[in-house]
Design an enzyme around this catalytic site. Structure first.
Site, short mmCIF file in Angstrom:
data_model
loop_
_atom_site.label_atom_id
_atom_site.label_comp_id
_atom_site.label_asym_id
_atom_site.label_seq_id
_atom_site.Cartn_x
_atom_site.Cartn_y
_atom_site.Cartn_z
N SER A 197 0.85 -1.19 0.00
CA SER A 197 0.00 0.00 0.00
C SER A 197 0.88 1.24 0.00
CB SER A 197 -0.90 0.02 1.25
OG SER A 197 -1.65 1.22 1.31
N TYR A 220 -2.59 -0.75 10.56
CA TYR A 220 -2.69 -1.03 9.12
C TYR A 220 -1.44 -0.58 8.38
CZ TYR A 220 -4.47 -1.00 4.34
OH TYR A 220 -4.64 -1.23 3.00
#
Length: 257
Positions: free
Chosen positions: A150, A163
């Site tokens: 990501s 995350y």
């Protein structure tokens, strides 16, 4: 047919980015094994396996919690038992968990997210490499790994410390595996999505809103699952034979801004 007769495992293939990857890879000729905790599609619609079969492709579904080694082991073992080898694994399964900043993040929050986003990628890479090392070279590779990382993990994920840290781990694991196993013909890369419109929520305490994502992305639209699937396809194909250890940003220019 860039993946004609290749055998591919896609974790988290029931919905979102993983679903798009599985469908595109099957369209390109791969035999796809989908590993997920459910076949229910978050965005709605028929299960991924059924969509692939209806288009004339070959797909299997195996229930798999990537945070459990026995599940990952069984997924790869069953796939190899049926199709004879493993050519590509896409470690896509991930969870947002509870989107919270540091002081509001509990130990349970942290462990839940890291179990999937970091340990799940570790397990997927490890089991794939175990299998690849038993196989002969085909062209330049014994096998290929594509991890879905990501932009968060490269820059901060506001209000999502677990995350972001888990995704940073996925990017690091990619480099480590690439370097450690390059001589054995194992290729390992990652795709780093920007803001992609999937079934995952965009809101949450401290998170960046949809409006902010539009303002932050130079291109006039946000990403689609197919954008990530196309990048993953390139890295999974023989076209990317001299690329390894790379974290490919697919973010509409977010990280260049």
């Amino acid at each position: 047919m860039r993946l004609k007769d290749k055998v591919v495992v896609v974790t988290g293939g029931a919905s979102g980015i993983g679903r798009a990857i599985a469908i595109l890879f099957a369209k390109e000729g791969a035999r796809v094994a989908i590993g997920d905790v459910t076949e229910t599609v978050k965005e709605g619609g028929a299960p991924t396996r059924e969509v692939i079969a209806a288009a004339g492709g070959i797909a299997r579904f195996h229930r798999c919690d990537v945070s459990v080694w026995a599940d990952v082991d069984a997924l790869v073992t069953a796939t190899v038992a049926e199709f004879g080898r493993l050519d590509v694994i896409v470690n896509n399964a991930a969870t947002l968990g509870q989107a919270r900043p540091l002081l509001e993040t509990t130990e349970e929050d942290w462990d839940q997210v890291m179990a999937v986003n970091a340990k799940g990628v570790f397990f997927g890479c490890k089991r794939a490499v175990q299998q690849f090392l038993t196989q002969p070279l085909v062209g330049d590779a014994r096998g290929r790994i594509v991890n879905i990382s990501s932009q968060h993990g490269m820059v901060c994920a506001p209000g999502k410390i677990a995350y972001g840290t888990g995704k940073a781990a996925a990017a690091y694991i990619t480099k480590q595996v690439a370097v450690d196993y390059a001589e054995q013909g194992i290729i390992c890369n990652a795709v780093a999505p920007g803001r992609i419109l999937t079934g995952k929520p965009l809101g949450g305490p401290g998170s960046d809103a949809l409006e902010y994502s539009h303002a932050r992305t130079p291109m006039p639209r946000l990403g689609r699952p197919g954008d990530i699937a196309s990048a993953a396809l390139f890295l999974a194909s023989e076209e990317a034979s001299y690329i390894t250890g790379h974290n490919l940003m697919v973010d509409g220019g977010w990280m260049a801004y």
